[in-house]
Design an enzyme around this catalytic site. Sequence first.
Site, PDB file in Angstrom:
ATOM      1  N   ARG A 190       0.811  -1.217   0.000  1.00 11.99           N
ATOM      2  CA  ARG A 190       0.000   0.000   0.000  1.00 11.99           C
ATOM      3  C   ARG A 190       0.842   1.264   0.000  1.00 11.99           C
ATOM      4  O   ARG A 190       0.380   2.331  -0.384  1.00 11.99           O
ATOM      5  CB  ARG A 190      -0.904   0.027   1.243  1.00 11.99           C
ATOM      6  CG  ARG A 190      -1.871  -1.131   1.321  1.00 11.99           C
ATOM      7  CD  ARG A 190      -2.517  -1.187   2.681  1.00 11.99           C
ATOM      8  NE  ARG A 190      -1.484  -1.468   3.687  1.00 11.99           N
ATOM      9  CZ  ARG A 190      -1.691  -1.450   4.989  1.00 11.99           C
ATOM     10  NH1 ARG A 190      -2.877  -1.137   5.476  1.00 11.99           N
ATOM     11  NH2 ARG A 190      -0.712  -1.740   5.837  1.00 11.99           N
TER      12      ARG A 190
ATOM     13  N   ASN B 185       1.823  26.131  12.221  1.00  8.22           N
ATOM     14  CA  ASN B 185       1.788  27.119  11.145  1.00  8.22           C
ATOM     15  C   ASN B 185       1.984  26.449   9.784  1.00  8.22           C
ATOM     16  O   ASN B 185       2.675  25.439   9.677  1.00  8.22           O
ATOM     17  CB  ASN B 185       2.918  28.137  11.351  1.00  8.22           C
ATOM     18  CG  ASN B 185       2.838  28.801  12.706  1.00  8.22           C
ATOM     19  OD1 ASN B 185       1.777  29.199  13.147  1.00  8.22           O
ATOM     20  ND2 ASN B 185       3.966  28.906  13.372  1.00  8.22           N
TER      21      ASN B 185
ATOM     22  N   HIS C  72      14.009  34.570  11.368  1.00  2.98           N
ATOM     23  CA  HIS C  72      13.093  34.941  12.442  1.00  2.98           C
ATOM     24  C   HIS C  72      13.396  34.212  13.753  1.00  2.98           C
ATOM     25  O   HIS C  72      13.844  33.074  13.738  1.00  2.98           O
ATOM     26  CB  HIS C  72      11.654  34.594  12.043  1.00  2.98           C
ATOM     27  CG  HIS C  72      11.247  35.165  10.729  1.00  2.98           C
ATOM     28  ND1 HIS C  72      10.518  34.452   9.815  1.00  2.98           N
ATOM     29  CD2 HIS C  72      11.464  36.372  10.160  1.00  2.98           C
ATOM     30  CE1 HIS C  72      10.300  35.196   8.744  1.00  2.98           C
ATOM     31  NE2 HIS C  72      10.867  36.362   8.925  1.00  2.98           N
TER      32      HIS C  72
ATOM     33  N   LYS D  86      10.836  24.725  16.979  1.00  4.57           N
ATOM     34  CA  LYS D  86      10.022  24.441  15.793  1.00  4.57           C
ATOM     35  C   LYS D  86      10.387  23.075  15.237  1.00  4.57           C
ATOM     36  O   LYS D  86      11.525  22.621  15.370  1.00  4.57           O
ATOM     37  CB  LYS D  86      10.296  25.476  14.685  1.00  4.57           C
ATOM     38  CG  LYS D  86      10.048  26.912  15.074  1.00  4.57           C
ATOM     39  CD  LYS D  86      10.450  27.856  13.958  1.00  4.57           C
ATOM     40  CE  LYS D  86      10.239  29.307  14.354  1.00  4.57           C
ATOM     41  NZ  LYS D  86      10.647  30.223  13.295  1.00  4.57           N
TER      42      LYS D  86
ATOM     43  N   TYR E 137       4.823  23.671  10.179  1.00 10.02           N
ATOM     44  CA  TYR E 137       5.693  23.588  11.348  1.00 10.02           C
ATOM     45  C   TYR E 137       4.961  23.910  12.648  1.00 10.02           C
ATOM     46  O   TYR E 137       4.506  24.999  12.873  1.00 10.02           O
ATOM     47  CB  TYR E 137       6.939  24.465  11.195  1.00 10.02           C
ATOM     48  CG  TYR E 137       6.710  25.919  10.888  1.00 10.02           C
ATOM     49  CD1 TYR E 137       6.853  26.884  11.875  1.00 10.02           C
ATOM     50  CD2 TYR E 137       6.384  26.337   9.605  1.00 10.02           C
ATOM     51  CE1 TYR E 137       6.665  28.229  11.593  1.00 10.02           C
ATOM     52  CE2 TYR E 137       6.196  27.670   9.310  1.00 10.02           C
ATOM     53  CZ  TYR E 137       6.324  28.606  10.313  1.00 10.02           C
ATOM     54  OH  TYR E 137       6.129  29.934  10.038  1.00 10.02           O
TER      55      TYR E 137
ATOM     56  N   LYS F 139       9.358  43.408   5.252  1.00  8.68           N
ATOM     57  CA  LYS F 139       9.680  43.172   6.658  1.00  8.68           C
ATOM     58  C   LYS F 139      11.009  42.434   6.793  1.00  8.68           C
ATOM     59  O   LYS F 139      11.863  42.807   7.600  1.00  8.68           O
ATOM     60  CB  LYS F 139       8.556  42.361   7.304  1.00  8.68           C
ATOM     61  CG  LYS F 139       8.701  42.150   8.783  1.00  8.68           C
ATOM     62  CD  LYS F 139       7.474  41.409   9.283  1.00  8.68           C
ATOM     63  CE  LYS F 139       7.412  41.369  10.771  1.00  8.68           C
ATOM     64  NZ  LYS F 139       6.183  40.724  11.253  1.00  8.68           N
ATOM     65  N   ASP F 140      11.210  41.369   5.986  1.00  9.18           N
ATOM     66  CA  ASP F 140      12.458  40.614   6.074  1.00  9.18           C
ATOM     67  C   ASP F 140      13.646  41.405   5.547  1.00  9.18           C
ATOM     68  O   ASP F 140      14.766  41.230   6.016  1.00  9.18           O
ATOM     69  CB  ASP F 140      12.324  39.270   5.342  1.00  9.18           C
ATOM     70  CG  ASP F 140      11.477  38.279   6.133  1.00  9.18           C
ATOM     71  OD1 ASP F 140      11.190  38.519   7.318  1.00  9.18           O
ATOM     72  OD2 ASP F 140      11.088  37.251   5.548  1.00  9.18           O
TER      73      ASP F 140
END
Length: 186
Positions: A23, A48, A62, A72, A132, A167-168
Amino acid sequence: MIFKKTDLEDAYIIELERLGDSRGFFARAFCENEFANHGIDFSIVQANTSYSAKKHTLRGMHYQDKPYQEAKLIKCTKGAIFDVIIDMRMDSPTFKQWEGIELSEQNRKMLYVPEGFAHGFMTLEDETEVYYPVTQSYTPGAEKGIRWDDPAFNIQWPAPAEIVSEKDESWPFYENTVDKELRHQL
């Protein structure tokens, strides 16, 4: 689950231990006991999903400040990414070192990112999704970042970044502000 140490202290690549038949296969993607056997306390409080439409989209780097630091468990569920972590823990033997690993829907590898690490990734294919779970809720006032192209780390990305958020792009360079903030936390 197969835990493989990375070059960075406390970070692991996790591979599925597949039980296969006609399977397909079955494998555990998370087991609290397996994590505990490797000295990892990983209590999921939020999960997330990230979707990137285009190849060479870059997200990162981040992290969250104390006391909201988060661990994470990164898994690419569609497409492929070059996932990067930086050890930002001043008391760690691998402080300021980075490591990158390819995570994809084909290799099914996961990356455990400990608290105190900055994290980011570049998509290697169009229509890439990343899932994550994390150990802390998102806390806007604790959100921090460093530049993905910071010469203090010299990350070797697999291609030039084509899409990066404002932002980054606006995160500070490590030597200018982050080093002072981290030293203040000690």
